[in-house]
Design a protein around this motif. Structure first.
Motif, PDB file in Angstrom:
ATOM      1  N   ARG A 110      12.087   0.813   0.641  1.00  0.00           N
ATOM      2  CA  ARG A 110      11.484  -0.488   0.337  1.00  0.00           C
ATOM      3  C   ARG A 110      12.553  -1.400  -0.224  1.00  0.00           C
ATOM      4  NH1 ARG A 110      11.289  -2.105  -4.741  1.00  0.00           N
ATOM      5  NH2 ARG A 110      11.103  -0.640  -6.499  1.00  0.00           N
ATOM      6  N   GLY A 111      12.302  -2.710  -0.177  1.00  0.00           N
ATOM      7  CA  GLY A 111      13.229  -3.673  -0.742  1.00  0.00           C
ATOM      8  C   GLY A 111      13.061  -3.779  -2.246  1.00  0.00           C
ATOM      9  N   THR A 112      14.116  -4.210  -2.940  1.00  0.00           N
ATOM     10  CA  THR A 112      14.034  -4.341  -4.396  1.00  0.00           C
ATOM     11  C   THR A 112      13.021  -5.393  -4.818  1.00  0.00           C
ATOM     12  OG1 THR A 112      15.922  -5.863  -4.295  1.00  0.00           O
ATOM     13  CG2 THR A 112      16.397  -3.563  -4.812  1.00  0.00           C
ATOM     14  N   GLU A 113      12.696  -6.320  -3.916  1.00  0.00           N
ATOM     15  CA  GLU A 113      11.713  -7.356  -4.225  1.00  0.00           C
ATOM     16  C   GLU A 113      10.305  -6.935  -3.835  1.00  0.00           C
ATOM     17  OE1 GLU A 113      12.960 -11.181  -2.717  1.00  0.00           O
ATOM     18  OE2 GLU A 113      15.076 -10.679  -3.046  1.00  0.00           O
ATOM     19  N   GLU A 114      10.113  -5.671  -3.541  1.00  0.00           N
ATOM     20  CA  GLU A 114       8.802  -5.157  -3.155  1.00  0.00           C
ATOM     21  C   GLU A 114       8.293  -4.154  -4.188  1.00  0.00           C
ATOM     22  OE1 GLU A 114       8.392  -5.017   1.516  1.00  0.00           O
ATOM     23  OE2 GLU A 114      10.110  -3.801   0.896  1.00  0.00           O
ATOM     24  N   ALA A 115       8.352  -4.542  -5.432  1.00  0.00           N
ATOM     25  CA  ALA A 115       7.945  -3.640  -6.507  1.00  0.00           C
ATOM     26  C   ALA A 115       6.471  -3.268  -6.413  1.00  0.00           C
ATOM     27  CB  ALA A 115       8.226  -4.284  -7.862  1.00  0.00           C
ATOM     28  N   HIS A 116       5.700  -4.065  -5.695  1.00  0.00           N
ATOM     29  CA  HIS A 116       4.273  -3.772  -5.551  1.00  0.00           C
ATOM     30  C   HIS A 116       4.039  -2.450  -4.827  1.00  0.00           C
ATOM     31  CE1 HIS A 116       5.617  -5.938  -1.980  1.00  0.00           C
ATOM     32  NE2 HIS A 116       4.678  -5.285  -1.312  1.00  0.00           N
ATOM     33  N   PHE A 117       5.077  -1.956  -4.132  1.00  0.00           N
ATOM     34  CA  PHE A 117       4.938  -0.678  -3.430  1.00  0.00           C
ATOM     35  C   PHE A 117       5.160   0.523  -4.351  1.00  0.00           C
ATOM     36  CE2 PHE A 117       6.044  -2.908   0.666  1.00  0.00           C
ATOM     37  CZ  PHE A 117       4.870  -2.575   1.327  1.00  0.00           C
ATOM     38  N   ASP A 118       5.763   0.291  -5.502  1.00  0.00           N
ATOM     39  CA  ASP A 118       6.237   1.393  -6.333  1.00  0.00           C
ATOM     40  C   ASP A 118       5.190   2.451  -6.628  1.00  0.00           C
ATOM     41  OD1 ASP A 118       8.769   0.450  -6.397  1.00  0.00           O
ATOM     42  OD2 ASP A 118       8.723  -0.288  -8.458  1.00  0.00           O
ATOM     43  N   SER A 119       4.031   2.030  -7.162  1.00  0.00           N
ATOM     44  CA  SER A 119       3.061   3.021  -7.618  1.00  0.00           C
ATOM     45  C   SER A 119       2.521   3.852  -6.466  1.00  0.00           C
ATOM     46  CB  SER A 119       1.905   2.336  -8.361  1.00  0.00           C
ATOM     47  OG  SER A 119       1.184   1.474  -7.493  1.00  0.00           O
ATOM     48  N   ARG A 120       2.258   3.216  -5.326  1.00  0.00           N
ATOM     49  CA  ARG A 120       1.698   3.967  -4.204  1.00  0.00           C
ATOM     50  C   ARG A 120       2.730   4.896  -3.573  1.00  0.00           C
ATOM     51  NH1 ARG A 120      -1.163  -0.825  -3.650  1.00  0.00           N
ATOM     52  NH2 ARG A 120      -3.419  -0.579  -3.765  1.00  0.00           N
ATOM     53  N   LEU A 121       3.942   4.401  -3.390  1.00  0.00           N
ATOM     54  CA  LEU A 121       4.970   5.254  -2.798  1.00  0.00           C
ATOM     55  C   LEU A 121       5.341   6.394  -3.738  1.00  0.00           C
ATOM     56  CD1 LEU A 121       7.308   2.660  -1.017  1.00  0.00           C
ATOM     57  CD2 LEU A 121       5.477   4.062  -0.033  1.00  0.00           C
ATOM     58  N   ALA A 122       5.387   6.108  -5.039  1.00  0.00           N
ATOM     59  CA  ALA A 122       5.699   7.160  -6.010  1.00  0.00           C
ATOM     60  C   ALA A 122       4.611   8.237  -5.993  1.00  0.00           C
ATOM     61  CB  ALA A 122       5.844   6.567  -7.405  1.00  0.00           C
ATOM     62  N   LEU A 123       3.363   7.800  -5.889  1.00  0.00           N
ATOM     63  CA  LEU A 123       2.266   8.759  -5.833  1.00  0.00           C
ATOM     64  C   LEU A 123       2.325   9.567  -4.541  1.00  0.00           C
ATOM     65  CD1 LEU A 123      -0.290   9.968  -7.033  1.00  0.00           C
ATOM     66  CD2 LEU A 123      -1.586   8.071  -6.012  1.00  0.00           C
ATOM     67  N   LEU A 124       2.667   8.905  -3.452  1.00  0.00           N
ATOM     68  CA  LEU A 124       2.803   9.611  -2.176  1.00  0.00           C
ATOM     69  C   LEU A 124       3.874  10.689  -2.285  1.00  0.00           C
ATOM     70  CD1 LEU A 124       1.972   9.746   0.860  1.00  0.00           C
ATOM     71  CD2 LEU A 124       3.917   8.215   1.312  1.00  0.00           C
ATOM     72  N   ALA A 125       5.025  10.321  -2.847  1.00  0.00           N
ATOM     73  CA  ALA A 125       6.116  11.282  -2.993  1.00  0.00           C
ATOM     74  C   ALA A 125       5.718  12.432  -3.920  1.00  0.00           C
ATOM     75  CB  ALA A 125       7.363  10.572  -3.521  1.00  0.00           C
ATOM     76  N   LYS A 126       5.007  12.123  -4.991  1.00  0.00           N
ATOM     77  CA  LYS A 126       4.570  13.155  -5.937  1.00  0.00           C
ATOM     78  C   LYS A 126       3.635  14.144  -5.248  1.00  0.00           C
ATOM     79  CE  LYS A 126       2.150  13.768 -10.352  1.00  0.00           C
ATOM     80  NZ  LYS A 126       1.489  13.066 -11.488  1.00  0.00           N
ATOM     81  N   ARG A 127       2.665  13.610  -4.518  1.00  0.00           N
ATOM     82  CA  ARG A 127       1.711  14.476  -3.824  1.00  0.00           C
ATOM     83  C   ARG A 127       2.398  15.280  -2.717  1.00  0.00           C
ATOM     84  NH1 ARG A 127      -3.738  10.691  -2.870  1.00  0.00           N
ATOM     85  NH2 ARG A 127      -4.453  10.685  -5.048  1.00  0.00           N
ATOM     86  N   ALA A 128       3.305  14.629  -1.998  1.00  0.00           N
ATOM     87  CA  ALA A 128       3.978  15.302  -0.885  1.00  0.00           C
ATOM     88  C   ALA A 128       4.872  16.432  -1.371  1.00  0.00           C
ATOM     89  CB  ALA A 128       4.785  14.291  -0.077  1.00  0.00           C
ATOM     90  N   THR A 129       5.698  16.157  -2.360  1.00  0.00           N
ATOM     91  CA  THR A 129       6.621  17.186  -2.853  1.00  0.00           C
ATOM     92  C   THR A 129       5.856  18.347  -3.477  1.00  0.00           C
ATOM     93  OG1 THR A 129       6.890  15.915  -4.912  1.00  0.00           O
ATOM     94  CG2 THR A 129       8.547  15.600  -3.196  1.00  0.00           C
ATOM     95  N   ALA A 130       4.719  18.050  -4.112  1.00  0.00           N
ATOM     96  CA  ALA A 130       3.895  19.121  -4.675  1.00  0.00           C
ATOM     97  C   ALA A 130       3.355  20.018  -3.565  1.00  0.00           C
ATOM     98  CB  ALA A 130       2.734  18.533  -5.478  1.00  0.00           C
ATOM     99  N   GLY A 131       3.248  19.461  -2.364  1.00  0.00           N
ATOM    100  CA  GLY A 131       2.769  20.228  -1.228  1.00  0.00           C
ATOM    101  C   GLY A 131       3.881  20.855  -0.411  1.00  0.00           C
ATOM    102  N   GLY A 132       5.116  20.781  -0.920  1.00  0.00           N
ATOM    103  CA  GLY A 132       6.242  21.413  -0.245  1.00  0.00           C
ATOM    104  C   GLY A 132       6.967  20.548   0.753  1.00  0.00           C
ATOM    105  N   VAL A 133       6.664  19.250   0.794  1.00  0.00           N
ATOM    106  CA  VAL A 133       7.331  18.324   1.722  1.00  0.00           C
ATOM    107  C   VAL A 133       8.643  17.841   1.120  1.00  0.00           C
ATOM    108  CG1 VAL A 133       7.144  16.110   2.923  1.00  0.00           C
ATOM    109  CG2 VAL A 133       5.112  17.552   2.650  1.00  0.00           C
ATOM    110  N   LYS A 134       9.685  17.747   1.937  1.00  0.00           N
ATOM    111  CA  LYS A 134      10.951  17.164   1.503  1.00  0.00           C
ATOM    112  C   LYS A 134      10.845  15.655   1.644  1.00  0.00           C
ATOM    113  CE  LYS A 134      13.809  21.126   2.851  1.00  0.00           C
ATOM    114  NZ  LYS A 134      14.948  21.581   3.703  1.00  0.00           N
ATOM    115  N   MET A 135      10.755  14.965   0.514  1.00  0.00           N
ATOM    116  CA  MET A 135      10.567  13.515   0.554  1.00  0.00           C
ATOM    117  C   MET A 135      11.377  12.847  -0.543  1.00  0.00           C
ATOM    118  SD  MET A 135       7.041  11.246   0.340  1.00  0.00           S
ATOM    119  CE  MET A 135       6.505  11.711   1.994  1.00  0.00           C
ATOM    120  N   ASP A 136      12.147  11.835  -0.175  1.00  0.00           N
ATOM    121  CA  ASP A 136      12.919  11.037  -1.112  1.00  0.00           C
ATOM    122  C   ASP A 136      12.512   9.582  -0.972  1.00  0.00           C
ATOM    123  OD1 ASP A 136      14.524  13.148  -2.162  1.00  0.00           O
ATOM    124  OD2 ASP A 136      15.733  13.085  -0.332  1.00  0.00           O
TER     125      ASP A 136
END
Length: 326
Positions: free
Chosen positions: A272-298
């Motif tokens: 995401r772009g630095t000016e797209e902070a509105h994405f932060d919470s959803r993408l962070a939650l996606l990464a948290k859920r994905a990695t907890a499920g064994g997905v390689k996600m950065d």
């Protein structure tokens, strides 16, 4: 199926596309994508902030997304073409036009652009890039030059109902079937290495890239760019784009990567772009859920807005693909 309101960023998608064309020297690109902030509105608006609250996130479901797709059928209550203004499907000079079939029984013959390449003894890696917005344009193709220069064969597929083609627009669901059909066509082209097939997409294409990466194992890695993983939030801002039966929560869940974050079937890197902070919470939650499920996600941020950050994000996606392939 939805009216596909690129909701969380659409207010001015057509104007945005025009802006992308100017910023990125891509003429006549119709609506480069879902706006840039949350739905084209300022990212700091009260409604945007409310939408980003973690407690408003869609549920995490236990099912496997690819298996769920085999039984779920979207219920389109409003059938018709994609909502965006479009330009004629004129093949760019550096691309070849390729047809692929999608839909039940392959009744839809759709257009994809593939970069010109010479078949060699060594098989070539390939990238399927999913354009922003709901129409394909010349400007989208011009953005693919870095991939080609890095040695990749690039495909940009158009989807059902886009640019005057047949098929009903569904918004993030049946279009996934189109991506799967197009990528299957690409990986079977002469000289293409099916084991080095990658996926990327911007904005609406970023969301489609997420959903596609949960639907198949054929991609070596995927790089969604500025994609919204929450269909509830996306469509809430632009209900006029919804084509599916909103009374059925499954319609939203099957369009929300957040609901099946454990289902990704390849390494992922979210941009995401630095000016797209509105994405932060959803993408962070996606990464948290994905990695907890064994997905390689950065996750990675690149300086700029929804559109101006795109060239840098494409360059970083190339480095990501190269690192995964080594």
């Amino acid at each position: 199926m939805t009216t596909s309101d690129d909701t969380t960023f659409r207010p001015n998608r057509r104007g945005i596309l025009a802006g992308l064309a100017v910023v990125l020297f891509a003429p006549n690109v119709m609506r480069a994508a879902d706006d840039s902030t949350t739905g084209g509105k300022p990212a700091d608006s009260k409604s945007a902030v409310a939408e980003e609250k973690a407690e408003d996130a869609p549920p995490l479901l236990s099912g496997n997304y690819s298996k769920e797709r085999r039984v779920f059928r979207t219920d389109l209550v409003n059938k018709g073409p994609a909502p965006d203004i479009y330009e004629p499907l004129v093949t760019p000079p550096t691309a070849d036009k390729l047809f692929y079939r999608s839909g039940a029984g392959g009744e839809l013959e759709l257009v994809a652009w593939v970069s010109k390449y010479t078949r060699e003894r060594t098989l070539k890696p390939a990238v399927v890039f999913l354009h922003g917005g709901n129409a394909i344009g010349q400007g989208h193709w011009q953005l693919m030059k870095p991939y080609v220069e890095a040695g990749y064969v690039v495909m940009i597929p158009s989807m059902r109902g886009e640019n005057g083609q047949k098929g009903n627009f569904s918004g993030f669901y049946d279009e996934v079937a189109d991506v799967l059909a197009a990528s299957n066509r690409l990986r079977h082209l002469p000289g293409i290495d099916p084991h080095r097939l990658f996926l990327a997409g911007h904005s609406i294409g970023g969301t489609l890239a997420m959903l596609t990466a949960m639907s198949t194992k054929r991609f070596r890695a995927a790089a969604p760019i500025s994609g919204n993983p929450d269909a509830y939030a996306f469509f809430s801002r632009y209900p006029q784009d919804i084509r599916f039966n909103t009374k059925n929560p499954r319609e939203f869940q099957m369009r929300s990567p957040l609901c099946y974050a454990h289902s990704f079937r390849c390494p992922m890197k979210l941009f995401r772009g630095t000016e797209e902070a509105h994405f932060d919470s959803r993408l962070a939650l996606l990464a948290k859920r994905a990695t907890a499920g064994g997905v390689k996600m950065d996750m990675a941020t690149v300086p700029g807005s929804h559109n101006s950050a795109l060239p840098g994000e494409i360059e970083q996606s190339i480095r990501f693909f190269e690192n995964v392939a080594t």
